[in-house]
Design an enzyme around this catalytic site. Structure first.
Site, PDB file in Angstrom:
ATOM      1  N   ASP A  62       0.937  -1.091  -0.011  1.00 44.06           N
ATOM      2  CA  ASP A  62      -0.031  -0.072   0.058  1.00 44.06           C
ATOM      3  C   ASP A  62       0.922   1.147  -0.105  1.00 44.06           C
ATOM      4  OD1 ASP A  62      -1.647   2.317   0.460  1.00 44.06           O
ATOM      5  OD2 ASP A  62      -2.648   1.174   2.152  1.00 44.06           O
ATOM      6  N   VAL A  63       0.847   1.840  -1.161  1.00 42.91           N
ATOM      7  CA  VAL A  63       1.914   3.147  -1.123  1.00 42.91           C
ATOM      8  C   VAL A  63       1.621   4.342  -0.165  1.00 42.91           C
ATOM      9  CG1 VAL A  63       2.481   2.581  -3.655  1.00 42.91           C
ATOM     10  CG2 VAL A  63       0.838   4.064  -3.093  1.00 42.91           C
ATOM     11  N   SER A 141      -2.800  14.390 -13.757  1.00 46.03           N
ATOM     12  CA  SER A 141      -3.949  14.187 -14.505  1.00 46.03           C
ATOM     13  C   SER A 141      -4.447  15.694 -15.221  1.00 46.03           C
ATOM     14  CB  SER A 141      -4.817  13.645 -13.690  1.00 46.03           C
ATOM     15  OG  SER A 141      -6.095  13.810 -14.370  1.00 46.03           O
ATOM     16  N   TYR A 154      -9.401  14.385  -5.754  1.00 51.99           N
ATOM     17  CA  TYR A 154      -8.583  14.158  -6.886  1.00 51.99           C
ATOM     18  C   TYR A 154      -7.691  14.983  -7.587  1.00 51.99           C
ATOM     19  CZ  TYR A 154      -7.373  10.873 -10.771  1.00 51.99           C
ATOM     20  OH  TYR A 154      -6.628  10.295 -11.728  1.00 51.99           O
ATOM     21  N   ALA A 156      -6.895  17.956  -6.204  1.00 50.48           N
ATOM     22  CA  ALA A 156      -5.999  18.331  -5.373  1.00 50.48           C
ATOM     23  C   ALA A 156      -4.617  17.439  -5.571  1.00 50.48           C
ATOM     24  CB  ALA A 156      -6.467  18.562  -3.999  1.00 50.48           C
ATOM     25  N   LYS A 158      -3.747  15.417  -7.497  1.00 48.74           N
ATOM     26  CA  LYS A 158      -2.782  15.452  -8.935  1.00 48.74           C
ATOM     27  C   LYS A 158      -2.224  16.803  -8.987  1.00 48.74           C
ATOM     28  CE  LYS A 158      -3.911  11.169  -9.970  1.00 48.74           C
ATOM     29  NZ  LYS A 158      -2.811  10.030 -10.054  1.00 48.74           N
TER      30      LYS A 158
END
Length: 246
Positions: A62-63, A141, A154, A156, A158
């Protein structure tokens, strides 16, 4: 070609990550397929690479887990002796309007998409500094540049990845390490397959080329940035979006 290179691709059991892992292996790299979901899918990617004569291994991590990433990177270095390419592709979405978004949905997306990239870079860069070489490629993205309603967390995360990329590029450049980001637009994956037809039609209308991209389009960009041909490119964001964002 990437013969003899050791590459880590996070979130590589499906979609864009799978395509990148397969592309780097086809170019000659030994690829470590990171996953945190289905082991069966990760093993399928490994098998597909092996079937084409490539070299690959799998590792679950899990990164978003700092100590877990430390153990992961240590394992790769102990096993292979070096890390030449790191592709931070692992990412999740928890979409919803900002005013209704839960703290958990915000935190999970930031932890995986942004902190996950920090975690792997934090540990892999030490080895790359010793080698005085390396390629780090972070998956951003188009929404990290343009924003998107219903994806505040999402977008924020990226946008943060882009900032992380530019800062890391400046810190690591003197040791021959390049750090770049890829900003995909709408790519045909399982994530976009579930979108309603009206949403897909609206998305296509925003793309000058008039079509969704394929995972291979992003994989081709990653393979280029990982290659010697990209040795003088660092701190950049390469848009693979059909012209959506200029």
């Amino acid at each position: 070609m990437l013969n003899g290179k050791i590459a880590i691709v996070t979130g590589a059991s499906r979609g864009i990550g799978k395509a990148i892992a397969q592309k780097l292996a086809a170019r000659g790299a030994t690829v470590i397929i990171n996953y945190n979901g289905s082991e069966a899918r990760a093993l399928e990617v490994k098998a597909s690479i092996k079937a084409e004569g490539g070299s690959a291994d799998v590792y679950r991590c899990d990164v978003s887990d700092f100590s877990g990433c430390e153990a992961f990177i240590h394992h790769v270095i102990k096993t292979y002796g070096r890390i030449d390419i790191l592709v931070n592709n692992a990412g999740i979405t928890r979409d919803g309007l900002l005013m209704k978004m839960s703290e958990s949905d915000f935190d999970q997306v930031i932890s995986t998409n942004l902190k996950g990239a920090f975690n792997t870079i934090r540990f892999a860069s030490r080895q790359m500094l010793k080698q005085r070489s390396g390629r780090i490629i972070n998956m951003a993205s188009v929404v990290g540049v343009s924003g998107n309603a219903g994806q505040a967390n999402y977008a924020a995360s990226k946008a943060g990845v882009i900032g992380l990329t530019k800062a890391a590029a400046k810190e690591l450049a003197s040791r021959g390490i390049t750090v770049n980001a890829i900003a995909p637009g709408f790519i045909e994956t399982e994530m976009t397959a579930v979108l309603p037809d009206k949403v897909k039609e609206s998305a296509v209308s925003q793309i000058p080329l008039g079509i969704f991209g394929q995972p291979e389009d992003v994989a081709n960009a990653a393979a280029f940035l990982a290659s010697d041909e990209a040795c003088y490119i660092t701190g950049q964001v390469l848009h693979v979006d059909g012209g959506m964002v200029s």
